[in-house]
Scaffold this active site. Structure first.
Site: not given
Ligand code: 3H9
Length: 708
Positions: A109, A129
């Protein structure tokens, strides 16, 4: 800039280096350090471009997962990464992310907020995740589809698999692959980039246009099949879908809602527990990290049956030359044919190249003698499960093996000390209990005998890692950890049948609970002859007058060995699809009535509680007796060897989520109905329940006391 993030200047290019070992996670201080470095570089007129890079082994491997535990316990509010990422993206000078190792989760990210990404050839990027029961929480679900396209983003966010540099480059996540020195390549790239205008990822809309909704439908179907029972993959799909319908800011807000919902779920606590449990399991309190590890250059295996063949493959897969011995040419040929068949099937599935298959096969030396066994650093014994035979093999290899050679028995139930007693080197004898299929299943129980040396244990742990396994230490109790717990679990599954549940009721209740395969289906897969043989070996240990399951032996006597004979608890067609067998239903009913067992309707909750709490209670006995070091070790065994759903964290973690008082109360009910001999809460379980504690707390206190 702080001790975690440094800023240097290379002739007009600012280099920001993140240094937070071991994996440069975004622990407190790291985002702040990146932010202040970006601001300094942006404000410095001498700086034309910026490179962000990770020190040592990797770029940023993600948010600091330890912080999530604190968030959930309310210790600390979560600070969003979004403002930092916006600051990077809004930087007027081009920011080049130079990636090696892994850019995972929050790491990717951060990388996507840069204007360019250059990757070392061996780098991997991913949004894993979901494996922790959460979704990307710093706009990963919004920026990734803008770079990689919606289909790729859905795949990466919902299923968590990373992609390598070549794929990242082809899909648009990366802008270049750097051969040679990454920092030098990154700086050169940044200098060129300074001469061009750059775009912000959040403003790149072209890959979002005209998205086919079928992408989401298919992904949901796939999640239902391959991520059964899990909430995070569905949330991740929804978040990426939001990127195609909403503005970037609205998409981020939707992602944040979904992220929070996942983060506060029991599933994410369970998966995070599993993540740390798998990493803690190799730490043995009385075996220090400095213990000498023996180098394994050559291995030998006795027995080329199902287990011996799989073990041989494990060594060859790790590049270790291995000799495998059988007693007859026919058995040896059969064993080698199976090994070839397994490799060929991997080649067919595209998981292995033909050349790699040949290379691995060339490492295997099949033979009928002990020739070359004197060269081996480890000899793995994988002959039939029987004490007399195992002792005979150990006596034979003791006469041949070189000094220091480790003897590892693949016994699944037998006493390691007794097996080792026939050798002159009990300190080198250890159990290496693999799980079938041994070349695939990740679990390896490492069984410590009375005399097993610390070096052998440290070597076994290191070897497990090299073979791609998770080694779990177990004490020398019959069945060690996994199979000892399985005995009461399978006992209860069979009692439930005798009391009125059908084979399908029992299998389905546990399948719906999340277990990969119901207990009776699992027995059919393993072969009913296996338990039958083990029960005969241990018949003398049965307590007279205590209820035992009545039907399994009858089935085995009828030649119904499960899938391999087409009949066991169920019937199987040529594709091994199960269907109910009325003959078995009748046999169960008849046997139960003859034994005077009352038949009744049995609900799903009772099926789950009786089987799972039988596991938990036996696990608590093992902990209390010191056979398992930690409750988390037991969880690792069940998650990796027995198909327990990772999103429930393992049997012991599951018990903690239910509350140990509730578990003890339920066991008490079972005791009243079924008697003291079968149901007694383990002393440790009772003690923890009475003091309002948990298995997790027990582990923490034990770790603290051991200083681990
Ligand atoms: C996330 O980023 C959410 C975002 O969207 C942001 C939301 C706001 N944190 O596995 P190893 C430790 S979620 C803390 O043995 P390897 C690990 O415990 C995160 N610690 O090495 C171990 O410690 P110890 C997304 C971490 O080379 C040591 O590092 N990221 C973290 O086999 C070595 O680990 C992930 O899910 C972490 N993030 O594999 C990545 N990662 O030595 C998870 C590792 O005390 N990590 N540690 O036992 C991995 O997949 C592997 O660890 C990695 C290295 C591939 C990085």
């Amino acid at each position: 800039m702080n001790e975690l993030v440094s800023l240097e200047f290379h002739d007009g290019v600012a280099v920001i280096t993140i240094s937070n070992p071991p994996v440069n996670a975004l622990s407190p201080g790291v985002p702040e350090g990146i932010l202040s470095s970006i601001q300094s570089a942006a404000g410095d007129p001498a700086v034309k471009a910026i490179v962000v890079i990770g020190a040592r082994r990797t770029f940023i491997a993600g948010a600091d997962i330890r912080e999530f535990g604190k968030v959930v316990s309310g210790e600390k509010p979560r600070r969003s990464l979004l403002p930092l990422l916006r600051e990077i993206e809004d930087c007027p000078k081009p920011v080049v992310m130079a990636i090696h190792g892994t850019a995972f989760g929050g790491g990717l990210e951060v990388a996507m907020a840069g204007h360019y990404r250059v990757l070392a050839g061996s780098a991997q990027v991913g949004q894993p995740e979901v494996k922790l029961g959460i979704i990307p929480g710093a706009a990963g679900t919004q920026r990734l589809p803008r770079l990689a396209g919606v289909a790729k983003a859905v795949e990466m966010c919902a299923f968590g698999q990373p992609v390598g540099a070549v794929e990242a480059n082809a899909s648009g996540i990366a802008d270049a692959i750097i051969e040679g020195d990454l920092l030098a390549g990154g700086i050169a790239f940044a200098r060129e980039a300074a001469a061009r205008p750059h775009t912000k990822t959040r403003e790149r809309e072209e890959k979002l246009l005209g998205t086919d909704p079928v992408i989401f439908e298919r992904a949901r179907e796939q999640a239902a099949k391959t991520r059964r029972g899990q909430a995070a993959p569905l949330a991740a799909i929804e978040a990426v879908e939001a990127a195609t319908r909403l503005s970037f800011d609205e998409g981020c807000a939707r992602e944040a809602e979904l992220f929070d919902r996942c983060l506060y779920s029991t599933q994410s606590k369970a998966l995070i527990h599993a993540f740390f449990a798998e990493r803690a399991v190799s730490k043995i309190p009385d075996v220090s990290q400095e213990t000498a590890v023996q180098e394994i250059r050559r291995a030998a295996v006795v027995g080329a049956g199902t287990m011996g063949g799989g073990i041989t493959m494990n060594y060859a897969n790790a590049g270790i030359p291995v000799t495998v011995k059988e007693t007859t040419q026919e058995a040896l040929d059969r064993g080698m044919a199976n090994i070839r068949k397994n490799y060929a099937s991997s080649v067919k599935k595209g998981k292995l190249s033909q050349a790699e298959m040949e290379r691995r096969l060339a490492l295997i030396a099949p033979q009928l003698t002990y020739d070359g066994f004197d060269q081996a650093d480890i000899i793995a014994e994988a002959v039939f499960e029987g004490m007399t035979l195992k002792k005979q093999v150990f006596a034979e290899i003791d006469g041949i093996a070189k000094r220091g050679c480790i003897f590892a028995s693949n016994t699944s139930y037998l006493d390691i000390d007794e097996i080792g007693s026939v050798t002159r080197r009990p300190e080198l004898v250890v159990g290496h209990h693999y799980f079938s299929p041994a070349n695939i299943m990740r679990l390896l129980e490492i069984v410590r005998g009375r005399a097993t040396s610390r070096e052998v244990l440290a070597t076994s742990m290191a070897l497990a890692k090299r073979l791609g396994k998770i080694g779990v230490l177990a004490g020398n109790a019959r069945g060690f950890i996994g199979n000892r717990m399985l005995t009461p679990y399978l006992r209860e599954a069979q009692f439930l049948l005798e009391e009125g549940a059908s084979v399908e009721d029992v299998n389905n209740a546990l399948y719906d609970f999340g277990i990969a395969m119901g207990p009776l289906a699992m027995s059919d897969l393993a072969g009913l002859d296996v338990g039958w043989r083990a029960r005969r070996e241990f018949k003398h240990l049965e307590k007279p007058g205590v209820r035992v399951p009545l039907v399994a032996d009858r089935l085995a006597e009828m030649g119904r060995f499960g899938q391999k004979t087409g009949r066991g608890w169920s019937k199987y067609d040529e594709n091994r699809h199960a269907s109910p067998d009325p003959e078995v239903a009748a046999l169960i009913e008849q046997t139960a009535r003859k034994a005077g067992i009352e038949r009744r309707a049995i609900g799903r909750d009772e099926i789950v509680d009786r089987t799972i709490f039988a596991l938990v209670n036996e696990g608590a006995h093992l902990l209390g007796e010191g056979i398992a070091l930690r409750a988390a070790d037991i969880d690792v065994v069940y998650l990796n060897g027995y198909g327990f759903p990772a999103w429930r964290g393992g049997p012991m973690f599951y018990a903690d989520t239910i509350g140990l008082k509730t578990v003890v109360n339920r066991i008490e009910e079972f005791r009243k109905h079924h008697g003291d001999e079968l149901w007694q809460a383990a002393p440790l379980l009772r003690r923890l329940a009475e003091s309002g504690s948990s298995f997790g707390e027990f582990d923490r206190q034990k770790q603290a006391a051991a200083g681990v």
